[in-house]
Enzyme design. Structure first.
Site, PDB file in Angstrom:
ATOM      1  N   GLU A 126       0.843  -1.200   0.000  1.00 23.90           N
ATOM      2  CA  GLU A 126       0.000   0.000   0.000  1.00 23.90           C
ATOM      3  C   GLU A 126       0.871   1.240   0.000  1.00 23.90           C
ATOM      4  O   GLU A 126       2.041   1.173   0.422  1.00 23.90           O
ATOM      5  CB  GLU A 126      -0.879  -0.006   1.255  1.00 23.90           C
ATOM      6  CG  GLU A 126      -0.083   0.244   2.522  1.00 23.90           C
ATOM      7  CD  GLU A 126      -0.756  -0.269   3.802  1.00 23.90           C
ATOM      8  OE1 GLU A 126      -0.923  -1.495   3.928  1.00 23.90           O
ATOM      9  OE2 GLU A 126      -1.071   0.563   4.653  1.00 23.90           O
ATOM     10  N   LYS A 128       2.809   4.561   1.027  1.00 19.71           N
ATOM     11  CA  LYS A 128       3.266   5.148   2.285  1.00 19.71           C
ATOM     12  C   LYS A 128       2.935   6.639   2.210  1.00 19.71           C
ATOM     13  O   LYS A 128       3.504   7.373   1.398  1.00 19.71           O
ATOM     14  CB  LYS A 128       4.768   4.930   2.446  1.00 19.71           C
ATOM     15  CG  LYS A 128       5.308   5.484   3.748  1.00 19.71           C
ATOM     16  CD  LYS A 128       6.757   5.022   3.952  1.00 19.71           C
ATOM     17  CE  LYS A 128       7.261   5.362   5.332  1.00 19.71           C
ATOM     18  NZ  LYS A 128       7.272   6.787   5.640  1.00 19.71           N
ATOM     19  N   ASP A 130       2.731  10.480   3.028  1.00 19.90           N
ATOM     20  CA  ASP A 130       3.690  11.410   3.615  1.00 19.90           C
ATOM     21  C   ASP A 130       2.950  12.459   4.443  1.00 19.90           C
ATOM     22  O   ASP A 130       2.736  13.586   4.012  1.00 19.90           O
ATOM     23  CB  ASP A 130       4.501  12.064   2.485  1.00 19.90           C
ATOM     24  CG  ASP A 130       5.747  12.731   3.025  1.00 19.90           C
ATOM     25  OD1 ASP A 130       6.034  12.571   4.227  1.00 19.90           O
ATOM     26  OD2 ASP A 130       6.439  13.400   2.239  1.00 19.90           O
ATOM     27  N   GLU A 184      -2.656   7.885   8.973  1.00 26.08           N
ATOM     28  CA  GLU A 184      -1.890   9.082   8.626  1.00 26.08           C
ATOM     29  C   GLU A 184      -2.816  10.267   8.369  1.00 26.08           C
ATOM     30  O   GLU A 184      -3.797  10.159   7.642  1.00 26.08           O
ATOM     31  CB  GLU A 184      -1.090   8.767   7.350  1.00 26.08           C
ATOM     32  CG  GLU A 184       0.134   9.595   7.164  1.00 26.08           C
ATOM     33  CD  GLU A 184       1.340   9.079   7.961  1.00 26.08           C
ATOM     34  OE1 GLU A 184       1.180   8.127   8.761  1.00 26.08           O
ATOM     35  OE2 GLU A 184       2.423   9.645   7.781  1.00 26.08           O
ATOM     36  N   TYR A 236      -4.564   2.671   8.532  1.00 26.38           N
ATOM     37  CA  TYR A 236      -3.799   1.545   8.002  1.00 26.38           C
ATOM     38  C   TYR A 236      -3.284   0.587   9.079  1.00 26.38           C
ATOM     39  O   TYR A 236      -2.588  -0.375   8.782  1.00 26.38           O
ATOM     40  CB  TYR A 236      -2.636   2.030   7.131  1.00 26.38           C
ATOM     41  CG  TYR A 236      -1.727   3.041   7.791  1.00 26.38           C
ATOM     42  CD1 TYR A 236      -0.968   2.715   8.894  1.00 26.38           C
ATOM     43  CD2 TYR A 236      -1.642   4.347   7.289  1.00 26.38           C
ATOM     44  CE1 TYR A 236      -0.138   3.627   9.499  1.00 26.38           C
ATOM     45  CE2 TYR A 236      -0.813   5.284   7.895  1.00 26.38           C
ATOM     46  CZ  TYR A 236      -0.062   4.910   9.002  1.00 26.38           C
ATOM     47  OH  TYR A 236       0.743   5.832   9.611  1.00 26.38           O
ATOM     48  N   LYS A 300       3.465  -5.461   4.192  1.00 24.02           N
ATOM     49  CA  LYS A 300       3.227  -6.071   5.509  1.00 24.02           C
ATOM     50  C   LYS A 300       2.865  -7.542   5.323  1.00 24.02           C
ATOM     51  O   LYS A 300       2.111  -7.881   4.398  1.00 24.02           O
ATOM     52  CB  LYS A 300       2.057  -5.373   6.220  1.00 24.02           C
ATOM     53  CG  LYS A 300       2.320  -3.893   6.492  1.00 24.02           C
ATOM     54  CD  LYS A 300       1.090  -3.150   6.991  1.00 24.02           C
ATOM     55  CE  LYS A 300       1.402  -1.661   7.083  1.00 24.02           C
ATOM     56  NZ  LYS A 300       0.222  -0.810   7.267  1.00 24.02           N
ATOM     57  N   LYS A 324      11.113   2.768  -0.244  1.00 25.83           N
ATOM     58  CA  LYS A 324      11.083   4.210  -0.501  1.00 25.83           C
ATOM     59  C   LYS A 324      11.275   4.518  -1.989  1.00 25.83           C
ATOM     60  O   LYS A 324      11.981   3.808  -2.699  1.00 25.83           O
ATOM     61  CB  LYS A 324      12.198   4.915   0.296  1.00 25.83           C
ATOM     62  CG  LYS A 324      12.158   4.688   1.788  1.00 25.83           C
ATOM     63  CD  LYS A 324      10.922   5.269   2.439  1.00 25.83           C
ATOM     64  CE  LYS A 324      10.988   6.761   2.623  1.00 25.83           C
ATOM     65  NZ  LYS A 324      11.757   7.205   3.769  1.00 25.83           N
ATOM     66  N   CYS A 429      41.395  22.771  15.212  1.00 24.37           N
ATOM     67  CA  CYS A 429      39.968  22.962  15.432  1.00 24.37           C
ATOM     68  C   CYS A 429      39.622  24.431  15.236  1.00 24.37           C
ATOM     69  O   CYS A 429      40.237  25.295  15.858  1.00 24.37           O
ATOM     70  CB  CYS A 429      39.615  22.523  16.861  1.00 24.37           C
ATOM     71  SG  CYS A 429      37.938  22.977  17.332  1.00 24.37           S
ATOM     72  N   CYS A 432      38.488  25.974  18.869  1.00 26.99           N
ATOM     73  CA  CYS A 432      39.356  26.148  20.045  1.00 26.99           C
ATOM     74  C   CYS A 432      40.828  26.150  19.705  1.00 26.99           C
ATOM     75  O   CYS A 432      41.666  26.380  20.579  1.00 26.99           O
ATOM     76  CB  CYS A 432      39.054  25.083  21.100  1.00 26.99           C
ATOM     77  SG  CYS A 432      39.689  23.443  20.690  1.00 26.99           S
ATOM     78  N   CYS A 447      38.944  17.110  16.880  1.00 19.04           N
ATOM     79  CA  CYS A 447      39.559  18.103  17.741  1.00 19.04           C
ATOM     80  C   CYS A 447      40.036  17.384  19.001  1.00 19.04           C
ATOM     81  O   CYS A 447      39.304  16.594  19.587  1.00 19.04           O
ATOM     82  CB  CYS A 447      38.516  19.163  18.078  1.00 19.04           C
ATOM     83  SG  CYS A 447      38.923  20.132  19.527  1.00 19.04           S
ATOM     84  N   CYS A 453      37.226  22.500  24.593  1.00 16.19           N
ATOM     85  CA  CYS A 453      36.707  23.017  23.322  1.00 16.19           C
ATOM     86  C   CYS A 453      35.264  23.479  23.511  1.00 16.19           C
ATOM     87  O   CYS A 453      34.380  22.674  23.822  1.00 16.19           O
ATOM     88  CB  CYS A 453      36.769  21.944  22.240  1.00 16.19           C
ATOM     89  SG  CYS A 453      36.059  22.499  20.687  1.00 16.19           S
TER      90      CYS A 453
END
Ligand code: IVH
Length: 705
Positions: A126, A128, A130, A184, A236, A300, A324, A429, A432, A447, A453
Site C-alpha cells: 500500500e 506510504k 507522507d 496518517e 492503516y 506487511k 522508498k 579545530c 578552540c 579536535c 573546546c
C-alpha cells in the site's frame, strides 16, 4: 549571497543593513522553531547566522540593535498539549531502497519463520502516505482520545483537533469495546494550494509542503484553526484492541473500512516479492496524479498470526518494510565549505549552497561527510564519483532521502570555475585551536581539545537536553547555547543549579530578554521534574561515542542500576570479566565497549559525570514486558533441532520475555531447551545439573505467560 562575504570586509552601512537582515531572519527562525513545524532553517544554519551576527556586532559595537538576536534566548514555549502514553508503542518502519532489499526482506522473514522458499507467504502492499501518524482511541464506539506519535512511547493529546477532521468518525457501530485506530493525517494537493494562497493573502508565511501544512494544522492549540484547515486521514493500522479485527492484515483493513474509516484504495494483496515490486511500480506511476504526497510503498505480512510470531526489533516491526521512492535530486552551486565541530570533536565539512528546492523543501546546507569524501574517496579509501573532488564554486548535485540531512552526490566538472582550488581540511579545530587529528583507519578528523573546546561542550549540552535524552521542557538547543555563551552553564551538572544561581539575586533568569516570571519558574520546575529519570536516558544523554539510544537502553536493562553500570564501566578493561560481560550484551561490540571504558577512565570526564549524577535520582531499569515472565533474568541455552520455530525466533521470544540467551552451557545457565540431536551441551547441562526441557516444554512454559 551577502552571507558568504567575510564580515571584515563590510562597510558601516553594509553592516547596518546586514544586522537588520539577520535580526529579521533569526526572529522568524525563532518563531518557526517554537511552532516546530516550519523547518526552513536548520539548527546549523541558525548557529551560523547567529555567529555572523555576533561577529559584526563585535566589529561595530555601536550598531548593535535594540532587538539584537544576541540578546534573545528564545520565546517562552507556549503551554502545549498534554501528554499521552500510548498503550501500544507507535513504531516506525525499516526501509528498503531497491528491489534487492525487498527480496531480502522476504528471505529474512522466511528464514525467521523457517518457511521454505516455495511455501506460500502473502503480503499487503500500500502507499506510504507522507503525513503524520495519529492514534485514535475508541471506547464503546466513541472517540475518546487522539494522540500524535511523539517519540513513539508518549505523544501529544490532540483530541479536540482530531474531532474536526471529516475522515475521523465520532462514533462507530459494531466496533470492539476498545479500539485504537492508527493512520496518517495528510493534506491533499488542491487543499494545500488553496491554504497557501490564503496564507499569502493574509500576509502569512506559506507552508513548505503539504506534510508541514498538515503537521502545523493538527498541532494548533486552537482547534478552531484546525477546523479551518482541510485535513484528511487514512487508516492503516491499529494499537490496543479488545477483540481482533480479523486474522489477516487485508481483512483488518476491510473491517476498518466497514467501520467507517477511509482506507487507501491502492492497498493490494501480493503473493511474493515479484508482485510486490510490480505493485510498487504501478503506485510509482500513479504517484504524480494521486492528489496527495506519498514517499514509498509499505509491505506487511498478511497473516496476523505470523505477524505476531515475527514481532518487533527495538523500534520497527520485523513483519513490515517501507520501500522508498528514489531520492529527489537538484543541481546548485557550492558557495562555501564550513567546518562544524560535533560533541565528540568530529570536524564535519558542511556545504553552503545557493538555495535550491529539492522535493518541496529549500535546501541551503548539505553534509560533505569528511575530507576523503570531498577528495573522491570512500571510508575504505576506494574511489567514488570516478575520483572527482569537490571544490568551492563547483556545481554540485544534492539529494534528500526522507527526513535525513541533504547530501552532495555528484559534481559537474564541466562547470568548474577557473582557479577553483582543492579543499584542504584544517589541521586545527576552528573553534578552540587545538590540534585536529585523524587516527589510522578513521576518515574523521577530531579536535583534541576535549572539555576545553567550547564547540564540543555546547554540542554535548545540546545532546544532553535533546528529546531522547533529558528532554527538558523550555530548554532546547537554542537556550542551552545562549546559557553556555553567557557562562551560565558549562556542563550538564550546571543545569541543575540554575534555580539556585539565577532564581533570585542580582542576575535572574526572569529578567532575561524573552523570559518572564512564569516562564522562568516553569523552566526551573521542568528541570526539577527531570531529577528523577530513567537509567537509559541518562546513559544516552552522556553522549558517549558509539552509544546511541538503542544501545543506551540495552546497557540500562543489562545493568539495571546506575551503580552497577558505572562500576562495571570503570572496571572494564580488555579481556577481564567486566569487559567480557559488556561484550556479551547482544548489540554491544568491541568498538562501543572500548569507547565506554575509555570515557569512564578519563578523570576529567568521570568527574563531570559524577557532578551530574549527584543531582539525580536515577530510576532502576526494569524490563518492560516481563512482569510475570517465568524466564525473566534467566540464562537460557537452545540446542538440538527445534521443530516449531527457528533458532532466531526462539532467541527473540526468549529475549522479549527478559531472558538472556547464551550459546554455551556453563554454571551460569539456568535452563537448557534441548531438541532432538542435542549432544555435548545436553551432556554438560546434566553434569552441571542445569534444568533441561524439550521444545514443547519450552512452549508450555512461555505460553503460560
Ligand atoms: S504501518 C508498526 N503503513 O510511516 C508499523 N505506516 O516510517 C506501523 N506511514 O510512523 C506503520 N503510510 O507514520 C504504515 N501505509 C502505511 C503508512 C505508514 C505512512 C508512516 C507512519 C509511520 C512511518 C514509518
Amino acid at each position: 549571497m551577502t552571507d558568504t562575504i567575510d564580515t571584515d570586509a563590510l562597510t558601516e552601512d553594509e553592516a547596518r543593513t546586514e544586522l537588520a537582515r539577520l535580526a529579521k531572519i533569526l526572529e522568524q527562525a525563532n518563531a518557526a522553531y517554537h511552532t516546530k513545524d516550519a523547518p526552513e532553517i536548520s539548527d546549523a544554519e541558525y548557529d551560523r547566522l547567529k555567529r555572523r551576527n555576533a561577529a559584526i556586532e563585535a566589529q561595530f559595537p555601536t550598531l548593535k540593535r535594540d532587538d539584537s538576536p544576541s540578546d534573545l534566548v528564545g520565546a517562552p514555549v507556549a503551554d502545549g498539549f498534554s501528554k499521552v502514553t500510548h498503550a501500544v508503542a507507535m513504531l516506525s518502519l525499516a526501509n528498503a531502497f531497491d528491489d534487492a532489499d525487498v527480496t531480502e526482506f522476504d528471505a529474512r522473514i522466511r528464514k525467521y519463520l523457517g518457511f521454505a522458499a516455495d511455501s506460500p507467504l502473502a503480503y499487503t502492499a500500500e502507499p506510504k502516505i507522507d503525513g503524520l501518524s495519529l492514534s485514535l482511541r475508541y471506547e464503546n464506539g466513541k472517540l475518546v482520545q487522539a494522540a500524535t506519535r511523539g517519540d513513539g512511547a508518549v505523544g501529544e493529546n490532540v483530541t479536540a483537533n482530531a474531532r474536526t477532521i471529516e475522515d475521523v468518525p465520532e462514533t462507530l457501530s459494531d466496533a470492539p469495546e476498545v479500539l485504537e485506530v492508527r493512520g496518517e493525517v495528510y493534506m491533499s494537493h488542491p487543499d494545500f494550494e488553496a491554504l497557501n494562497a490564503r496564507q499569502v493573502g493574509a500576509d502569512q508565511k506559506p507552508f513548505a509542503n503539504p506534510r508541514n501544512a498538515a503537521a502545523g494544522s493538527l498541532r494548533q492549540l486552537d482547534a478552531n484553526i484546525t477546523r479551518a484547515r482541510p485535513l484528511r486521514f487514512f487508516a492503516y493500522a491499529w494499537g490496543a484492541l479488545s477483540d481482533p479485527l480479523s486474522d489477516t492484515q487485508m481483512g483488518a483493513i476491510d473491517r476498518l473500512q466497514t467501520l467507517g474509516f477511509a482506507t487507501n484504495p491502492l492497498t493490494q494483496l501480493c503473493d511474493g516479492p515479484d508482485e510486490m515490486i510490480a505493485h510498487y511500480r504501478l503506485i510509482e506511476q500513479k504517484r504524480a496524479t494521486l492528489g496527495y504526497d506519498i514517499d514509498g510503498v509499505v509491505y506487511k505480512v498478511n497473516d496476523l498470526t505470523l505477524q505476531s510470531r515475527l514481532g518487533f526489533r527495538s523500534t520497527t516491526p520485523r513483519w513490515a518494510i517501507a520501500h522508498k521512492f528514489p531520492a529527489e535530486l537538484a543541481w546548485t552551486r557550492l558557495d562555501a565549505i564550513d567546518i562544524q565541530v560535533g560533541r565528540t570533536g568530529a570536524l564535519s565539512p558542511v556545504a553552503r549552497l545557493t538555495p535550491v528546492t529539492v522535493g518541496g523543501v529549500v535546501v541551503s546546507n548539505a553534509t560533505l561527510h569528511n575530507e576523503d569524501y570531498i577528495a573522491g574517496r570512500d571510508n575504505k579509501g576506494d574511489t567514488i564519483r570516478d575520483g572527482k573532488d569537490i571544490r568551492v564554486g563547483d556545481w554540485v548535485q544534492v539529494y534528500r532521502a526522507g527526513d535525513v540531512i541533504p547530501k552532495v552526490a555528484d559534481v559537474d566538472l564541466s562547470k568548474r570555475p577557473e582557479g577553483a582550488v582543492p579543499f584542504e581540511m584544517p589541521g586545527r579545530c576552528p573553534e578552540c585551536g587545538s590540534d585536529a587529528l585523524r587516527e589510522p583507519g578513521d576518515a574523521i578528523r577530531r579536535c583534541t581539545g576535549g572539555l576545553i573546546c567550547p564547540a564540543q561542550a555546547v554540542e554535548k549540552l545540546k545532546h544532553f537536553v535533546s528529546r531522547a535524552a533529558f528532554d527538558i521542557d523550555g530548554l532546547g538547543a537554542k537556550q542551552v547555547e545562549q546559557f553556555h555563551a553567557d557562562g551560565w552553564i558549562a556542563e550538564p551538572a550546571d543545569i541543575f543549579t540554575l534555580r539556585e544561581r539565577y532564581g533570585s539575586g542580582l542576575q535572574q533568569l526572569k529578567n532575561r530578554e524573552g523570559w518572564g516570571e512564569k516562564s522562568a519558574l516553569n523552566l526551573f520546575d521542568a528541570i526539577d521534574d527531570r531529577r528523577n529519570i530513567g537509567l537509559g536516558r541518562v546513559i544516552f544523554a552522556l553522549g558517549i561515542r558509539h552509544v546511541g539510544e538503542v544501545a543506551a537502553n540495552l546497557l540500562a536493562t543489562h545493568y539495571g542500576t546506575w551503580d552497577a553500570f558505572s562500576t562495571a564501566m570503570r572496571a572494564a578493561e580488555d579481556g577481564n570479566d567486566a569487559w567480557e560481560d559488556l561484550l556479551g550484551i547482544d548489540g554491544v561490540g568491541a568498538v562501543m565497549a572500548g569507547s565506554l571504558a575509555t570515557t569512564f577512565n578519563q578523570e576529567a570526564e568521570i568527574a563531570s559525570i559524577y557532578r551530574l549524577v549527584a543531582h539525580l535520582d536515577i530510576e532502576e531499569a526494569v524490563r518492560p514486558d516481563t512482569s510475570g515472565s517465568p524466564v525473566a533474568g534467566k540464562t537460557v541455552v537452545f540446542t538440538g533441532t527445534l521443530e516449531k520455530m527457528t533458532r532466531a525466533e526462539a532467541k527473540a521470544r526468549a529475549e522479549a520475555l527478559g531472558a538472556k540467551v547464551s550459546g554455551s552451557v556453563s554454571a551460569k545457565t539456568d535452563l537448557l531447551v534441548a531438541g532432538p540431536g542435542a549432544g555435548s551441551k545436553a551432556k554438560k547441562a546434566a553434569e552441571l545439573r542445569v534444568e533441561t526441557i524439550d521444545e514443547d516444554g519450552w512452549l508450555d512454559l512461555i505460553e503460560a505467560t
